[in-house]
Structure formats: C-alpha cells, structure tokens
Design an enzyme around this catalytic site. Structure first.
Site, PDB file in Angstrom:
ATOM      1  N   HIS A   1      27.697  75.856  15.158  1.00 39.19           N
ATOM      2  CA  HIS A   1      27.568  74.301  15.934  1.00 39.19           C
ATOM      3  C   HIS A   1      26.709  74.579  17.114  1.00 39.19           C
ATOM      4  O   HIS A   1      26.688  73.486  17.970  1.00 39.19           O
ATOM      5  CB  HIS A   1      28.963  73.671  15.964  1.00 39.19           C
ATOM      6  CG  HIS A   1      29.414  73.054  14.814  1.00 39.19           C
ATOM      7  ND1 HIS A   1      29.360  71.887  14.209  1.00 39.19           N
ATOM      8  CD2 HIS A   1      30.292  73.899  14.197  1.00 39.19           C
ATOM      9  CE1 HIS A   1      29.959  71.688  13.142  1.00 39.19           C
ATOM     10  NE2 HIS A   1      30.607  72.886  12.811  1.00 39.19           N
TER      11      HIS A   1
ATOM     12  N   LYS B   1      28.815  60.726  25.646  1.00 40.37           N
ATOM     13  CA  LYS B   1      28.909  61.922  24.957  1.00 40.37           C
ATOM     14  C   LYS B   1      29.724  62.732  26.017  1.00 40.37           C
ATOM     15  O   LYS B   1      30.000  62.380  27.065  1.00 40.37           O
ATOM     16  CB  LYS B   1      27.667  62.516  24.622  1.00 40.37           C
ATOM     17  CG  LYS B   1      26.646  62.336  25.885  1.00 40.37           C
ATOM     18  CD  LYS B   1      25.262  63.134  25.472  1.00 40.37           C
ATOM     19  CE  LYS B   1      24.495  62.080  24.481  1.00 40.37           C
ATOM     20  NZ  LYS B   1      24.005  62.637  23.154  1.00 40.37           N
ATOM     21  N   ARG B   2      30.259  63.947  25.498  1.00 36.61           N
ATOM     22  CA  ARG B   2      30.783  64.913  26.573  1.00 36.61           C
ATOM     23  C   ARG B   2      29.716  65.161  27.492  1.00 36.61           C
ATOM     24  O   ARG B   2      28.490  65.414  27.452  1.00 36.61           O
ATOM     25  CB  ARG B   2      31.214  66.341  25.591  1.00 36.61           C
ATOM     26  CG  ARG B   2      32.367  66.323  24.705  1.00 36.61           C
ATOM     27  CD  ARG B   2      33.782  65.789  25.700  1.00 36.61           C
ATOM     28  NE  ARG B   2      33.898  66.996  26.557  1.00 36.61           N
ATOM     29  CZ  ARG B   2      34.954  67.690  26.184  1.00 36.61           C
ATOM     30  NH1 ARG B   2      35.699  67.502  25.112  1.00 36.61           N
ATOM     31  NH2 ARG B   2      35.195  68.624  27.201  1.00 36.61           N
TER      32      ARG B   2
ATOM     33  N   LYS C   1      22.796  68.086  28.039  1.00 34.86           N
ATOM     34  CA  LYS C   1      22.828  66.693  27.444  1.00 34.86           C
ATOM     35  C   LYS C   1      22.133  65.958  28.646  1.00 34.86           C
ATOM     36  O   LYS C   1      21.583  64.756  28.159  1.00 34.86           O
ATOM     37  CB  LYS C   1      24.137  66.303  27.272  1.00 34.86           C
ATOM     38  CG  LYS C   1      25.019  67.159  26.139  1.00 34.86           C
ATOM     39  CD  LYS C   1      26.243  66.288  25.689  1.00 34.86           C
ATOM     40  CE  LYS C   1      27.145  67.127  24.752  1.00 34.86           C
ATOM     41  NZ  LYS C   1      26.864  67.150  23.273  1.00 34.86           N
TER      42      LYS C   1
ATOM     43  N   THR D   1      25.736  63.548  16.824  1.00 31.64           N
ATOM     44  CA  THR D   1      26.217  62.745  15.652  1.00 31.64           C
ATOM     45  C   THR D   1      26.232  61.296  16.477  1.00 31.64           C
ATOM     46  O   THR D   1      26.076  60.112  15.462  1.00 31.64           O
ATOM     47  CB  THR D   1      27.554  63.108  14.917  1.00 31.64           C
ATOM     48  OG1 THR D   1      28.303  63.519  16.207  1.00 31.64           O
ATOM     49  CG2 THR D   1      27.412  64.323  13.978  1.00 31.64           C
TER      50      THR D   1
ATOM     51  N   LYS E   1      25.224  57.063  14.999  1.00 32.63           N
ATOM     52  CA  LYS E   1      25.987  56.102  14.861  1.00 32.63           C
ATOM     53  C   LYS E   1      25.428  54.995  15.418  1.00 32.63           C
ATOM     54  O   LYS E   1      25.585  53.861  15.054  1.00 32.63           O
ATOM     55  CB  LYS E   1      27.465  56.326  15.641  1.00 32.63           C
ATOM     56  CG  LYS E   1      28.290  57.120  14.879  1.00 32.63           C
ATOM     57  CD  LYS E   1      29.550  57.830  15.894  1.00 32.63           C
ATOM     58  CE  LYS E   1      29.954  59.215  15.044  1.00 32.63           C
ATOM     59  NZ  LYS E   1      30.638  60.086  16.321  1.00 32.63           N
TER      60      LYS E   1
HETATM   61  C1  F59 Z   1      35.565  77.214  22.337  1.00 35.72           C
HETATM   62  C2  F59 Z   1      36.269  78.252  22.797  1.00 35.72           C
HETATM   63  C3  F59 Z   1      37.604  78.145  23.466  1.00 35.72           C
HETATM   64  C4  F59 Z   1      37.834  76.730  23.538  1.00 35.72           C
HETATM   65  C5  F59 Z   1      37.208  75.732  22.861  1.00 35.72           C
HETATM   66  C6  F59 Z   1      35.993  76.065  22.449  1.00 35.72           C
HETATM   67  C7  F59 Z   1      35.265  74.891  21.740  1.00 35.72           C
HETATM   68  C8  F59 Z   1      35.973  73.854  21.269  1.00 35.72           C
HETATM   69  C9  F59 Z   1      35.179  72.835  20.915  1.00 35.72           C
HETATM   70  C10 F59 Z   1      34.126  74.876  21.868  1.00 35.72           C
HETATM   71  C11 F59 Z   1      33.289  73.981  21.203  1.00 35.72           C
HETATM   72  C12 F59 Z   1      33.801  72.682  20.937  1.00 35.72           C
HETATM   73  C13 F59 Z   1      33.017  71.609  20.308  1.00 35.72           C
HETATM   74  O1  F59 Z   1      33.584  70.362  20.457  1.00 35.72           O
HETATM   75  N1  F59 Z   1      31.729  71.836  19.938  1.00 35.72           N
HETATM   76  C14 F59 Z   1      31.012  70.471  19.704  1.00 35.72           C
HETATM   77  O2  F59 Z   1      31.746  69.443  19.384  1.00 35.72           O
HETATM   78  N2  F59 Z   1      29.856  70.861  18.979  1.00 35.72           N
HETATM   79  C15 F59 Z   1      28.966  69.887  18.649  1.00 35.72           C
HETATM   80  O3  F59 Z   1      29.102  69.899  17.288  1.00 35.72           O
HETATM   81  C16 F59 Z   1      28.424  68.745  16.534  1.00 35.72           C
HETATM   82  C17 F59 Z   1      28.750  68.530  15.326  1.00 35.72           C
HETATM   83  O4  F59 Z   1      28.091  69.615  14.549  1.00 35.72           O
HETATM   84  C18 F59 Z   1      26.803  68.611  16.886  1.00 35.72           C
HETATM   85  O5  F59 Z   1      26.370  67.482  16.473  1.00 35.72           O
HETATM   86  C19 F59 Z   1      26.553  68.852  18.462  1.00 35.72           C
HETATM   87  O6  F59 Z   1      25.223  68.951  18.514  1.00 35.72           O
HETATM   88  C20 F59 Z   1      27.544  70.103  18.844  1.00 35.72           C
HETATM   89  O7  F59 Z   1      27.274  70.142  20.290  1.00 35.72           O
END
Ligand code: F59
Length: 838
Positions: free
Chosen positions: A376, A567-568, A573, A675, A679
């Site tokens: 991701h 978004k985050r 971003k 995503t 929406k």
């Molecule tokens: C990694 C290590 C330690 C603690 C937390 C994490 C971690 C947790 C959540 C890293 C990333 C994420 C996270 O939420 N990542 C995303 O949401 N990535 C997104 O995924 C979406 C679905 O595929 C994409 O649309 C988006 O572009 C992407 O940024």
C-alpha cells in the site's frame, strides 16, 4: 486452558430448529421493547439515546444470527477453498444502518420506530464508530469484507480487537490534542465472544534442537511466556443475500499460569501486574507514524494476529483432515494487508515443520502456494523493518526460520546471477549494519505467489522501483488490483437523497452492479433531471453546513462552492499546497481582485500521527488561516475556512454527499491509490487532482473535460528533483511571492512569533520531497478554472452527473471480483437456508 463450564456438552435436540425471526414492524417493536425492558432494564424515564440504540442493534443482530449460522455451516459442509484476510486494521465505522440496509429491514424499522415515537437517524448517531484503523488501508479492509459477503465468497477477516481504537482528535487553540478512544466502554452489541476457540501465543524463551523418537533432529520453542488469544466474532452481512460472513478479532488475555506462577511463590501483586502486561498486547491501535517503527509492543501485536489466526485455521483443518496437509494450499489462501501481518510467513513454516512435522521443502511448497501480499505504499521510509535483536528476544524460533528462508532464497539468487554479490545483498531479507534489520516486505514477496499494488500507476512503479530486483526474478507474481469502495455504504446508506433519485431513474440494480450507473449518461443534460440532482446536492450541503456549524462554529453558505480535503495529515498529500491557495484567495480579496468572484467554503479534516511535528504544524497553520479569514468582515461570504475535528468514517458519510469539489493533490508517484477520491466521485463531486494513484483511472473513466487535472506527473517529478529551485519559483511567481510574504511577515501568527518557520523553510528547501512550490501555479490556474465552471450551474451539474455515471469501476465489488478471479479462486457459495446444527 478453557474453563470447565466451556467443555462440550450436547445441546437439547431442537435448540437450533427455531423459525427465522419476522422482519415486520410489529415484531420489531415487540423485540425492541423486550430488549429495552428485560435485557437492558430501562424504562421510559431513561432518556439516554444510547440504550435505545443498543436495543435496536440487538433486534437487528438477532435477525442476522440464523443466517450467520447457516453461512458458517454451509462453508463447513462444502469444505470449499477459503480466503483468510489478515489485517491489523478494520475501520468499520458504524454498523447499524449498514446492517439494516443489507438485511432489508430499513423500511419496517422506520415504521416501528415511528410508532414508538423515535427517530432512526437520531438512534444511528448514538453509535460510536469502530475506529480500528488509521485510514485508507483499514477502511479498504472494511469495504472488502462488505463486498466479499455481498458476492457470497467464503472469506473470513482476521484482526485485532483493540480496546482503544484510533485516538480522538480535539482541536484546542488550533492545535491537535489526542484523547483515548475507549470505544468498548459503553458495550459493543455486535460482537460475540468465543472463548472456546482461544489459542495460546508464545513470546520469549529460546529455540532448542532435540532428537525425536526416531532420532531425527527437530527444533522447539521452550521457556516461552504465553498469552491467550480469545476471538470475538463480528457478523458481516451481504447485501440482501442470506450470507453473513465473519470478522474474527483477537483479544489478549493472561493464561492461567499468570495466576498460578508468581502467585504460588507468594508474589500476588507481581502476578497481577504480569497479567496486565499480557493483556496490554491488544490494548491500543498504533497511529501510523514512522517514529513508531521498531516498537516492541507493535511487534507483539503483529505476531499475535499472525499466530492466532494461523492456529485457528489449522485447528479447523486438523479437525477434518488430521495431520494430512497435502491439500492445505489448495483449500486455503492468506491475503496479507500490507506487511503488518507478514509474521504469518515464518509462523506458518514453524507450525508446519515444528508442530506438524512436515519436511522443510514440503512446508515451503505449501506456504508459497497460499500467501498473497498487497502493498500500500511507495514511500521507501514506510517499508517495515524489524531489528533482528527484537526478533531474537521475543520470537527466537521465528528468527531461525527467517534465516533459513533467507539462506535458501539467496542461494537461488546466486544460482541465477552467479557472482552478483551486490544483488544478493540488495535482495537479502536481512539488512546488514550495526543494528541488523529484517525487511518484512522482502519476506512477504519471497513467500507469496501474488504481489499486488492498489492502482495501476502504483503497481507499475513498484516493479520499476522498490521491488525491481524481485520483478526480474519473478515477473509473473506481480499484478495490479485497483482499489474500490462499497457503494452500499458510500452511496446507498450515506446519501439517501441521491439513492432515491437513482432508484427512480435507473432502477435499483446499481446496488449490486455499479456499472449500471452508466445509464445516467443519457439523463446528464436533461434539465428536469438536473434540477432534481441539484436539489439533492443542495440538501446534502445544508446537512454538511449544519455539521460544520456545530463542530467548528463556522457558517457555510450552501449557495457557495464546497471544496473539501479530508484525509490523514501527511506532507505528501500536500494539505499545505491547498493552504497556500487559500492564502492566495484571501490575498486577492484583500486586494479587491474580485471580478466574477466565486464564493467558496473550504473544509479540511484529518488526523496527524501524534509524533509527526510537521503535520501538526500544518493543522495549526490551517486553523490560524481560518481564524484570520473567517473573522474578516471584508471577506464575508466570499471565503470561509474550517478544520473539522476528529475526521472519521461517520464524518465522511456526512461530508462526501455535500461536496462539490474533491481535493486530491498528492505529489505524483506518492499516493498509492487513494479511496476518498472514489467516495467523492460516487457522490457527484468533481475532482481537482494530480496524475497520482487512482486519480489517473478516475480521469480515464470520466474524461478530461469532467476532471480538473493539473501539475507534474510522476516522470516529471523525477526529472525535476535534481534541479529543483523553489526560491527561484517564488521569485518568478508574483502570487506565490505575495503568499510567502504574508506567511513570513507573521500575518497568521501575530502573537505566536516563529511558529510557522519550519513550514516556510520546507517550502523553500531545494530538497523539499513534496515539491509544493513546483505545483502552486498549476494548482491556482486549475482552481481558477473550477471557479469559472462552477458559475455555469447547468454545465457543472452535468459534469457532476457524469462523475457518478462513470464511477462504476470504483466499486469494491469489481476489485474483489478481480482478487477472486486472479488470486483467490474461491467459489461463490450460497448458504443453505435451514441447516440442522445440533
Ligand atoms: C506501520 C508501522 C508501525 C505502525 C503503523 C504502521 C502503519 C499503519 C497504517 C502504516 C501505514 C498505515 C496506513 O494506514 N496506510 C494506509 O492507509 N495506506 C493507504 O492505503 C490505501 C488503501 O490501499 C491507499 O488508497 C492509500 O494511497 C495508502 O496511503
């Protein structure tokens, strides 16, 4: 391990032969009253909405129970191939309205509540979000579960039952504060505890070699401190189709040794303390933050999920097939949602080799036939690594397994590219150095038969960049699965106005086949239809304006253009680029440059990781800009800015239906997919966006004339970097120079000197990874175009309709069909309706 009371007994013969519960209003009322009175013990004088919500949730859950059991039994009977979706996060949001929609009990429920003098929307708002995720990745998992159930696929979700979900964001003096989200405090009516399926999870101790009865050398994990994993099941109803799948969430509990060990040695408080430590494992969700990398508790969480889920699958397997694993890979698939559950790779090997006594090669053959990995992110710094040191301390036997996997893999690499030691180093699962690390992505790639990115560009960049060496070795493993979102939640449930108009105009089939929306094309220029469309949008904007008023105290006028970026908070971003544009608009107003002015209301929202200082500063900057602009009487209705606190799933359900313009402006090549963009499109917003992630595919579907494209593309970004000179860009752009001057002069921080210096420096830094200044001019021009086009409402409405019409591709049903056709290959299975289960 399991208390005596949970030992198997024979249930009374006709216990499970009850008739299905009635769905009509009278029965709903009866059951509602019964719950409220006899189960919850409340009466009329108790005005707490919460109890009414609980009673209604239980009434719905009861109606899911028989289908849930039938689905489980059918899968078991068919012994069909199954998918196990492993994810550290599920951002489920609220469940009530979704359950009613999928069960088809909405109308009767509204009728029933009406007779009780209650309002459904009000009850729905009493439900807390299940915020067991950070953002896109967690919400994607939730949309996928909805689609799997709606497509009747035997897919089970495995995750963690965090006691505390994503933190609550409070904005104080323009700054983010984090508050704990103790979401289970008021009870979770949807979950079903299943202690009878608990598993033991090992930590610590050491790995030992011994000779078995036959004299063969084997490994075992000894002197470990164990923790219990207790499953809590959540029903996932398919859309009006009898299927109810399961999301199984694990909770950590102390084993009985915790009670007996130190306690017997006379150390009572120490023993209770140790028990608490064990239960801490599933206490809190980690907010994504690179500073969280390498944290011991996170490692324990990840292993907890992987080990408990695999043991659960193997328990079920052994109950039917005994110790015969030759068919295991044909019947099971594990989809890894990023590398977070990648401990499943060495854990499956350990279980097969150490516990079930398979030969290494046989076990590896199985493992590599059932693992599949979804990536991701393209940010190299976000690739997960674990210090070998921590691995050794907490998962000693797993480290042996990782070394063995890596050793064998590297000798294959050496055989294919003899003498290329650099390549071996590059591809090694172990990154050498003074604190060696395990590269989790490489571990996942080596063990998986499928590796996918989440949008076309992302998948392409993965094989040409981050994972190039692996692509050269195994091109056939790599594929793309463009993300999607479920139209049941993100259109039908969140936008009842539009749902009604769609049903009336093109029928109801779009709920299960989103491509049906193409039928709207022929209505797009019909002025009666456009009027109805505008009325729906207008009402949704009104609702959103009310939310903004109560949450932010800012008045949004529904006649102006509603522009939204939620978004985050992350530099890539580029919320900052949007903020600079806002300052530019303000500057124009102050200069009287307001010919043909298009009034705008601009909404921001998003959480910053607690340790991400720059992201937090950007929140503060937006808040301060909003403060200055909103109270300036010269600005008035021309421009309003708000930062909505605590952006979450249920907030998005209000936000996307009321949005005109969706902001998707990441630096090209950085957003894997996005995503939220989908929406917004599905709810009739137009997008202003860069050539990044799924934006590219949205543009492709809807056509250039219905999308505001701007900025550098991924190739141009790469070419620009070495010669990037933001100071020169600022000097040569009058508007940007004025914006920078307003910032540096302290116009937005008059009583807080210097607080935005690091933001200003980042914009002017030639190494600014996100190239904010580079895209300012193009963004401003595209926004100018937006303003002009918005003034022609007929034209805008037509584009809005076409955006919805061409959003069919972005249904997660399409995504899941592709996962199933190309990776999982599990047969859709319709549950039998009356199964005798005793
Ligand atoms: C990694 C290590 C330690 C603690 C937390 C994490 C971690 C947790 C959540 C890293 C990333 C994420 C996270 O939420 N990542 C995303 O949401 N990535 C997104 O995924 C979406 C679905 O595929 C994409 O649309 C988006 O572009 C992407 O940024």
């Amino acid at each position: 391990m399991i208390s005596k009371s949970l030992k198997k007994s024979t249930p009374p013969a006709n216990l499970t032969k009850l008739p299905p519960l009635s769905m009509d209003a009278d029965e709903l009322i009866k059951d509602f009253k019964r719950y409220y009175t006899y189960h919850l013990g409340r009466d009329k004088s108790c005005r707490l909405l919460h109890y009414a919500f609980l009673a209604l949730a239980m009434v719905q859950k009861e109606r899911l129970m028989a289908r849930w059991r039938n689905t489980r039994c059918t899968y078991k009977e068919c012994d069909s191939r199954r998918v196990h979706y492993l994810s550290m996060e599920y951002l489920m949001g609220r469940a009530l309205s979704n359950a009613m929609l999928n069960l088809g009990t909405e109308d009767e429920t509204i009728k029933a509540l009406g007779q009780l003098g209650m309002d459904l929307e009000e009850l729905e708002s009493a439900e807390l979000d299940a915020g067991l995720g950070n953002g896109g990745l967690g919400r994607l998992a939730a949309c996928f579960l909805d689609s799997c159930a709606s497509l009747q696929l035997p897919v089970i979700g495995y995750g963690i039952r965090y006691e505390y979900g994503m933190f609550r964001q409070v904005i104080k003096k323009g700054e983010q504060r984090e508050e704990p989200d103790h979401w289970l405090e008021t009870g979770n009516p949807w979950e079903l505890e299943r202690p009878e399926y608990s598993q033991r999870i090992r930590y610590g101790g050491r790995s030992e070699v011994y000779a078995d009865e036959k004299g063969d050398l084997r490994h075992r994990w000894v002197e470990s401190r164990d923790v219990l994993a207790v499953p809590f099941d959540v029903p996932i109803a398919g859309y009006k189709n009898q299927t109810v799948n399961t999301l199984r969430l694990w909770r950590a509990m102390a084993t009985q040794e915790f009670d007996l060990g130190e306690f017997n040695a006379g150390l009572y408080p120490e023993s209770v303390a140790a028990k608490t430590a064990a239960e801490h494992i599933t206490m809190v969700l980690y907010p994504n933050d690179s500073s969280e990398n390498g944290k011991e508790l996170r490692l324990k969480q990840q292993y907890f999920l992987a080990s408990a889920s695999l043991k659960d699958v193997i328990r079920r397997w052994v109950a039917i097939h005994g110790n015969e694993f030759s068919d295991f890979a044909a019947k099971n698939c594990f989809q890894l949602n990023d590398t977070h559950p990648a401990f499943a790779v060495p854990e499956l090997m350990r279980l097969l080799v150490d516990i079930h006594e398979l030969e290494w090669d046989e076990a590896w053959e199985i493992t590599t036939k059932c693992m599949a990995y979804t990536n991701h992110t393209l940010l190299p710094e976000a690739l997960e690594k674990w210090p070998v040191r921590l691995f050794k301390q907490w998962l000693p036997r797993l480290l042996d397994v990782v070394y063995e996997i890596n050793g064998r893999f590297l000798s294959d690499v050496a055989a294919k590219w003899p003498g290329d030691t650099q390549r071996q180093q590059r591809m090694s699962v172990i990154e050498e150095g003074n604190d060696p690390q395990v590269r989790m992505a490489y571990l996942a790639i080596i063990a998986s038969y499928s590796i996918n990115g989440v949008a076309a560009l992302h998948s392409k960049l993965l094989v040409s960049g981050l994972f190039r060496d692996f692509y050269e070795l195994w091109p056939e493993k790599f594929n793309n699965k463009t993300n999607g979102v479920t139209q049941r939640r993100w259109l039908a449930a969140c936008n009842p106005g539009l749902r009604g108009l769609l049903d009336k105009t093109i029928g109801e089939t779009w709920c299960t086949n989103l491509d049906e929306l193409k039928k709207l094309v022929s209505h797009a220029s019909d002025s009666t239809f456009q009027k109805q469309w505008q009325q729906v949008k207008r009402a949704n904007k009104q609702r959103l304006a009310e939310l903004v008023k109560t949450e932010c105290g800012v008045i949004f006028n529904p006649d102006s253009l509603f522009e939204v970026q939620v978004k985050r908070m992350h530099e890539y971003k580029r919320q900052l680029l949007s903020a600079l544009h806002v300052i530019h608009l303000y500057d124009r107003i102050k200069n009287g440059d307001i010919n043909d002015w298009q009034p705008r209301c601009i909404l921001f929202g998003g959480k910053a990781a607690p340790g991400y200082t720059m992201a937090k500063s950007i929140i503060k900057l937006i808040s301060n800009i909003a403060e200055v602009i909103n109270r300036d009487s010269e600005v008035g209705d021309k421009l309003k800015i708000a930062f909505l606190p605590d952006y979450r799933v249920s907030a998005m359900e209000m936000i996307c239906p009321g949005t005109d313009l969706s902001i998707q402006i990441s630096t090209a090549g950085k957003e894997a997919s996005g995503t939220g963009n989908m929406k917004f499109m599905m709810n009739g917003a137009l997008t202003i966006g860069t050539m990044d992630g799924a934006n590219i595919e949205i543009l492709e579907e809807v056509g250039e004339e219905n999308f505001f494209l701007f900025g550098l593309d991924a190739d141009e970004v790469t070419k620009l970097r070495p010669q990037y000179n933001p100071k020169m860009i600022v000097e040569q752009d009058r508007d940007l120079a004025r914006v920078m001057h307003l910032l540096t002069s302290g116009h937005f921080n008059q009583f807080e000197p210097g607080i935005f210096d690091s933001i200003i420096d980042s914009i002017l830094n030639p190494y600014d990874q996100w190239l904010v200044a580079a895209d300012f001019r193009a963004f401003t021009q595209a926004q100018q175009q937006v303003s002009q086009e918005y003034q022609d409402q007929k034209n805008w409405t037509q584009k809005s309709i076409l955006n919805v019409a061409y959003s069919g591709k972005f249904s997660s049903d399409r995504t899941i069909r592709q996962y199933n056709e190309e990776i999982w290959k599990v047969p859709p299975t319709t549950p039998h309706t009356s199964i005798d289960n005793d």
